[in-house]
Design a protein around this motif. Structure first.
Motif, short mmCIF file in Angstrom:
data_model
loop_
_atom_site.label_atom_id
_atom_site.label_comp_id
_atom_site.label_asym_id
_atom_site.label_seq_id
_atom_site.Cartn_x
_atom_site.Cartn_y
_atom_site.Cartn_z
N ARG A 356 0.83 -1.20 0.00
CA ARG A 356 0.00 0.00 0.00
C ARG A 356 0.87 1.26 0.00
O ARG A 356 0.59 2.23 -0.71
N PHE A 357 1.90 1.26 0.81
CA PHE A 357 2.81 2.41 0.85
C PHE A 357 3.48 2.64 -0.50
O PHE A 357 3.82 3.78 -0.85
N SER A 358 3.67 1.57 -1.25
CA SER A 358 4.39 1.66 -2.53
C SER A 358 3.49 1.97 -3.72
O SER A 358 3.99 2.13 -4.84
N ASN A 359 2.17 2.04 -3.51
CA ASN A 359 1.22 2.28 -4.60
C ASN A 359 1.65 3.52 -5.40
O ASN A 359 1.64 4.64 -4.90
N PRO A 360 2.04 3.33 -6.67
CA PRO A 360 2.59 4.45 -7.44
C PRO A 360 1.57 5.50 -7.84
O PRO A 360 1.94 6.58 -8.32
N THR A 361 0.29 5.22 -7.64
CA THR A 361 -0.75 6.18 -8.04
C THR A 361 -1.20 7.08 -6.89
O THR A 361 -2.00 7.99 -7.11
#
Length: 467
Positions: A356-361
């Motif tokens: 979730r922290f890495s979600n690029p959007t």
């Protein structure tokens, strides 16, 4: 000029719309604090509950200070959109569970009228930790808090959240009505118990009989809320405009993940929030502790790492492998302080958080997350540290996180902290051998057992000096 969102008529088929007749919706909830999080969380759950089991559960949205979201709701007939963003693409939903809107600073009497209305059975809250006027040293009211002081002096003309709750309950008691259920949705440990304690203290100072009535008849269930909701930007509104074919001044972006765990203890009913995925539990504390210590504590660490590294967003921090490794290390250490959480696989939960922290959007700004850190430290980082040290652990990960915060204050300043002058002065007074000492001297910030934990403090110093 493109039309403003004020009706669901003519919206594209790809936009999800309220699946109930809004003209028949009657109010049953007052929500105080109509920021982005409420609009992407409680209002969404309420809409989905109404779609599954229609009833008189419309939301009267109250903002304590700023009239801007109230005016925007009025202009859009209570409608706004959320854009759920992921690598799979953007999905838009129009939320229409709000039936009225009030700015308390401009019309406190109308807020009190709503709270006294027998149709209102639940009051939900998202006002941020600092708004409650909690004294961290005593666990009671902070009489120096501006709103607390005003509401104790002029209880029938409240300005703060506790003042409105107490005066609203006093009006209901005088009218022979049942109290409303107070459902806190802010990131406070045992949040319902905390709000109950503060409400009873304020009520007792004005009328012991009122406090006794609230203690006997009132209900303050605990809850845990979780969804990442970045602050809206111009890009947010442009994205919504493309999806809707209409302008939405209240548009917000959010992630697909959505969670609400609620203690099922209500005075006189509630919406069918479980239809939207809410979990009702006898004990919320294990879920709450999990979220505060794993998600929120790691978010605080990542935000201040981002500030130190001149990175704008959480996803930018997670894109740096050695910083992402710090996030995992933090959670894998802190998870030892948690009790079993019903239905949750904690290692899988950690993996999901990192994804979730890495979600690029998702454009979740580090500066936004870093706001009010002194209000967040106790529950997110200091409480797990006390637990780890009591078990003989070194608590190196939390020492690192606290040191990162202190280093980022020295670099950038207070990040909108309510104890601004104290933390800036502490950063200016940092020495070469014990740089954390001025922070530990801030009254009431650190518990005594951590002030006395020399080894843990030395680990904080090592983190500061590394930067």
């Amino acid at each position: 000029m493109m039309q403003r969102l004020s009706s669901t008529t003519g919206l594209p088929d790809r936009v999800r719309q309220p699946q109930f007749d809004r003209t028949k919706l009657k109010p049953g909830i007052v929500h105080i604090g109509i920021g982005a999080f409420h609009r992407a969380h409680q209002a969404v759950f309420t809409q989905h509950a109404l779609e599954a089991e229609f009833g008189p559960w419309g939301i009267i949205a109250v903002n304590l200070r700023s009239p801007e979201p109230v005016e925007a709701l009025a202009a859009q007939d209570g409608l706004y959109s959320i854009t759920t963003r992921s690598e799979a693409g953007d999905q838009s939903e129009v939320i229409g569970a709000t039936v009225d809107w009030i700015c308390a600073a401009n019309d406190g009497a109308r807020v009190l009228s709503a709270l006294a209305d027998p149709a209102i059975r639940v009051v939900t809250l998202t006002v941020s930790e600092k708004a409650y006027g909690l004294d961290p040293a005593t666990g009671g009211l902070d009489h120096a808090h501006q709103a607390i002081a005003a509401d104790l002096k002029w209880p029938d003309a409240p300005v703060g959240v506790l003042g409105f709750l107490v005066e609203g309950l006093a009006l209901r008691r005088a009218a022979g009505l049942a109290p409303y259920t107070v459902l806190c949705c802010d990131n406070l440990p045992s949040n319902g118990n905390v709000v109950r304690r503060l409400v009873l203290e304020m009520a007792r100072l004005r009328d012991p009989a009122l406090a006794d009535w609230i203690a006997d008849k009132g209900r303050f269930p605990c809850s845990m809320v979780d969804r990442i909701v970045p602050a809206a930007t111009g890009a947010t509104r442009l994205r919504a405009e493309r999806l809707l074919g209409a302008q939405d001044a209240l548009a917000i972006d959010t992630e697909p993940f959505l969670q609400w765990v609620i203690e099922d203890d209500f005075v006189s009913g509630r919406p069918a929030w479980e239809a939207g995925g809410a979990i009702f539990a006898g004990n919320v504390e294990p879920y709450e502790k999990m979220k505060l210590r794993l998600l929120n504590g790691t978010h605080t660490l990542l935000a201040h790492l981002g500030i130190l590294g001149d990175l704008d967003y959480i996803r930018d921090v997670m894109a740096v492998p050695h910083l992402a490794a710090k996030a995992r290390l933090h959670m894998e250490e802190v998870v030892s302080t948690l009790d079993p959480v019903p239905g949750i696989d904690l290692p899988a939960y950690i993996d999901d958080l990192l994804a979730r922290f890495s979600n690029p959007t998702i454009d979740h700004r580090n500066i936004q997350i870093a706001l009010d850190t002194t209000q967040k430290l106790p529950q997110r980082l200091l409480a797990p540290t006390v637990d780890m040290l009591a078990k003989g652990q070194t608590a190196g990960a939390t020492a690192y996180a606290v040191g990162v915060w202190m280093a980022s204050v020295k670099k950038r300043g207070d990040c909108g902290d309510p104890r601004r002058s104290e933390v800036i002065a502490a950063a200016a007074s940092m020495g070469a051998t014990d740089p954390s000492a001025p922070f530990f001297a801030i009254a009431g910030l650190f518990p005594q057992e951590l002030i006395d934990a020399r080894d843990w403090r030395d680990r904080i110093n090592a983190a500061i000096l590394w930067f």
